[in-house]
Design a protein around this motif. Sequence first.
Motif, PDB file in Angstrom:
ATOM      1  N   THR A   1     -38.883   5.967 -71.504  1.00 47.48           N
ATOM      2  CA  THR A   1     -37.458   6.212 -71.300  1.00 47.48           C
ATOM      3  C   THR A   1     -37.093   6.122 -69.828  1.00 47.48           C
ATOM      4  O   THR A   1     -36.023   5.608 -69.464  1.00 47.48           O
ATOM      5  N   SER A   2     -37.983   6.590 -68.966  1.00 48.31           N
ATOM      6  CA  SER A   2     -37.717   6.517 -67.527  1.00 48.31           C
ATOM      7  C   SER A   2     -37.641   5.079 -67.041  1.00 48.31           C
ATOM      8  O   SER A   2     -37.014   4.791 -66.016  1.00 48.31           O
ATOM      9  N   LEU A   3     -38.271   4.165 -67.793  1.00 53.32           N
ATOM     10  CA  LEU A   3     -38.262   2.744 -67.412  1.00 53.32           C
ATOM     11  C   LEU A   3     -37.224   1.932 -68.187  1.00 53.32           C
ATOM     12  O   LEU A   3     -37.148   0.717 -68.024  1.00 53.32           O
ATOM     13  N   GLY A   4     -36.450   2.603 -69.050  1.00 53.37           N
ATOM     14  CA  GLY A   4     -35.394   1.920 -69.778  1.00 53.37           C
ATOM     15  C   GLY A   4     -35.702   1.617 -71.228  1.00 53.37           C
ATOM     16  O   GLY A   4     -34.919   0.917 -71.890  1.00 53.37           O
ATOM     17  N   MET A   5     -36.800   2.107 -71.765  1.00 54.59           N
ATOM     18  CA  MET A   5     -37.119   1.876 -73.172  1.00 54.59           C
ATOM     19  C   MET A   5     -36.201   2.737 -74.038  1.00 54.59           C
ATOM     20  O   MET A   5     -35.980   3.911 -73.749  1.00 54.59           O
ATOM     21  N   THR A   6     -35.678   2.171 -75.133  1.00 57.03           N
ATOM     22  CA  THR A   6     -34.665   2.860 -75.931  1.00 57.03           C
ATOM     23  C   THR A   6     -35.169   3.345 -77.284  1.00 57.03           C
ATOM     24  O   THR A   6     -34.372   3.764 -78.118  1.00 57.03           O
ATOM     25  N   LEU A   7     -36.452   3.304 -77.530  1.00 62.59           N
ATOM     26  CA  LEU A   7     -36.983   3.767 -78.812  1.00 62.59           C
ATOM     27  C   LEU A   7     -36.835   5.279 -78.933  1.00 62.59           C
ATOM     28  O   LEU A   7     -36.859   6.008 -77.940  1.00 62.59           O
ATOM     29  N   SER A   8     -36.694   5.760 -80.174  1.00 61.68           N
ATOM     30  CA  SER A   8     -36.632   7.196 -80.410  1.00 61.68           C
ATOM     31  C   SER A   8     -38.020   7.816 -80.275  1.00 61.68           C
ATOM     32  O   SER A   8     -39.034   7.115 -80.323  1.00 61.68           O
ATOM     33  N   TRP A   9     -38.035   9.144 -80.152  1.00 61.45           N
ATOM     34  CA  TRP A   9     -39.317   9.843 -80.043  1.00 61.45           C
ATOM     35  C   TRP A   9     -40.158   9.628 -81.293  1.00 61.45           C
ATOM     36  O   TRP A   9     -41.371   9.442 -81.203  1.00 61.45           O
ATOM     37  N   ALA A  10     -39.528   9.642 -82.472  1.00 57.29           N
ATOM     38  CA  ALA A  10     -40.274   9.477 -83.727  1.00 57.29           C
ATOM     39  C   ALA A  10     -40.950   8.119 -83.784  1.00 57.29           C
ATOM     40  O   ALA A  10     -42.096   7.993 -84.249  1.00 57.29           O
ATOM     41  N   GLN A  11     -40.254   7.074 -83.334  1.00 54.90           N
ATOM     42  CA  GLN A  11     -40.847   5.741 -83.353  1.00 54.90           C
ATOM     43  C   GLN A  11     -42.049   5.647 -82.410  1.00 54.90           C
ATOM     44  O   GLN A  11     -43.091   5.089 -82.765  1.00 54.90           O
ATOM     45  N   VAL A  12     -41.901   6.202 -81.212  1.00 53.70           N
ATOM     46  CA  VAL A  12     -43.010   6.170 -80.253  1.00 53.70           C
ATOM     47  C   VAL A  12     -44.179   7.007 -80.766  1.00 53.70           C
ATOM     48  O   VAL A  12     -45.350   6.607 -80.655  1.00 53.70           O
ATOM     49  N   ALA A  13     -43.868   8.161 -81.348  1.00 58.45           N
ATOM     50  CA  ALA A  13     -44.934   9.035 -81.861  1.00 58.45           C
ATOM     51  C   ALA A  13     -45.702   8.342 -82.974  1.00 58.45           C
ATOM     52  O   ALA A  13     -46.943   8.378 -83.009  1.00 58.45           O
ATOM     53  N   PHE A  14     -44.986   7.699 -83.894  1.00 56.74           N
ATOM     54  CA  PHE A  14     -45.672   7.016 -84.984  1.00 56.74           C
ATOM     55  C   PHE A  14     -46.469   5.831 -84.460  1.00 56.74           C
ATOM     56  O   PHE A  14     -47.579   5.553 -84.939  1.00 56.74           O
ATOM     57  N   ALA A  15     -45.898   5.111 -83.481  1.00 57.20           N
ATOM     58  CA  ALA A  15     -46.628   3.985 -82.892  1.00 57.20           C
ATOM     59  C   ALA A  15     -47.937   4.467 -82.263  1.00 57.20           C
ATOM     60  O   ALA A  15     -48.990   3.832 -82.418  1.00 57.20           O
ATOM     61  N   TYR A  16     -47.895   5.600 -81.571  1.00 58.61           N
ATOM     62  CA  TYR A  16     -49.113   6.126 -80.951  1.00 58.61           C
ATOM     63  C   TYR A  16     -50.117   6.573 -82.007  1.00 58.61           C
ATOM     64  O   TYR A  16     -51.320   6.304 -81.879  1.00 58.61           O
ATOM     65  N   LEU A  17     -49.644   7.257 -83.038  1.00 58.71           N
ATOM     66  CA  LEU A  17     -50.546   7.714 -84.094  1.00 58.71           C
ATOM     67  C   LEU A  17     -51.217   6.533 -84.785  1.00 58.71           C
ATOM     68  O   LEU A  17     -52.419   6.546 -85.056  1.00 58.71           O
ATOM     69  N   ALA A  18     -50.431   5.480 -85.060  1.00 60.94           N
ATOM     70  CA  ALA A  18     -50.990   4.298 -85.718  1.00 60.94           C
ATOM     71  C   ALA A  18     -51.980   3.579 -84.814  1.00 60.94           C
ATOM     72  O   ALA A  18     -53.063   3.176 -85.242  1.00 60.94           O
ATOM     73  N   ALA A  19     -51.625   3.426 -83.532  1.00 63.49           N
ATOM     74  CA  ALA A  19     -52.494   2.699 -82.598  1.00 63.49           C
ATOM     75  C   ALA A  19     -53.794   3.455 -82.355  1.00 63.49           C
ATOM     76  O   ALA A  19     -54.883   2.873 -82.411  1.00 63.49           O
TER      77      ALA A  19
END
Length: 310
Positions: free
Chosen positions: A226-244
Motif C-alpha cells: 500500500t505504501s508503494l501504491g498497491m490497491t489490493l485489499s488485505w484479504a486478497q494479500v493475506a490469501f495470496a501469502y497463505l497460498a504462496a
Amino acid sequence: MARPARRLLTLLPLLLIAIWAALDWHALYDGTARLATADPYWLLIGLFYTCLGWLSASLVRQGALPERLPTGPLIASQFAAGSANHVLPASLGAHAVTLRFLQAQGIPLTRATASLALYSLVRPIAKTLVLLGFLFTLPGLLRLGELVPDHRMLLLPVAAAVIGLGGTLLLVTLVPPLRRPATTFVRTALTDARRLHTMPSRVLALWGGAAAAPLLQASVIHAVGTSLGMTLSWAQVAFAYLAASSAVGSIPAPGGIGPVDAAMVFTLSVYGVPVALGTAALIGYRVLTVWLPLLPGALCLSTMVHRKLL
C-alpha cells in the motif's frame, strides 16, 4: 576454552551478517532505495506488524510448554532467534536459539526438544486451517482457480513429510542405540501435548499465536504494498501469502527467502499487480522483516549469549 568459545559465539552472528550482506547487497540496496519513495506512515504500520510477529512467536513457544517462561527474556529470545533463522534454512537457527534458551531456563533437553516438535507441527496445521477459513468465508473475493496450487505442487510437502518420517523411522530401526532416546522423546512429547491441551491458556497461546503468525506476515506485505501504491485489499494479500507460502513452504531456504518471494510475486500478479510493483513490495517486506531487525537481533543474540541466557 569456555571463555574463547563463548566470545566466538558472540561474534559469529555479526560475521554471518557481514558475509550475507556482501553476497546479497543488491537486494539490500534496491529495497532501501524503493522504500525511500514509499509512504512512511504505511511503512510504520508494516514495522508494527513485524514487531507483533515476534510476540506471536513468543506466544506459540510459551503455549508449547506447561511451565511459565519469563516474558521479557522469552520475547528477547525470539527476537534473537529471528536473526539466526534468516541465516540457516528450515528454521534451524530459530530452533537452536530457542533450545538453548529453554535449557537455560531449566527445561530438560527431551522436553525442550518435544516443545520444538510441537511448535513445528502446530504452525503448518494452523496456517492450513486459516487458509481453509479464507476459502469458505470469502470464495467470491478470491480467485481460487488461478491461486490454488497444481496437484503436482501439493505432492511436494507430502513427499517431504513422508521422506522425513520414513528416514527417521529407518534411522531408528538401523541404529539400536537411538531406539531408547527416540521412545523417550515420543512418550514425553505425547504426555506434554495431552497436558497442554487441558490448559486453556496454553491452548489459546499455542493455536492462537500460530494462526496469527501468517496473517501478521501478510499484513506486513499489505502495508508495504500500500505504501508503494498497491490497491489490493488485505484479504486478497493475506490469501495470496497463505497460498504462496503453503505451495513452497517445504522448500528449505533461510527464512523462506527466495521460494516464497517468487511465489508471492506470481500470486500478486494473478490479482493484476504489475510484476515490478509486486517485486518492490516483496523487497520492501524483506527489508522490514529481515534486514532492518537483523543487526539488532544479532546484537541481542550476542548479549544473551554473553549473559548466559543462551
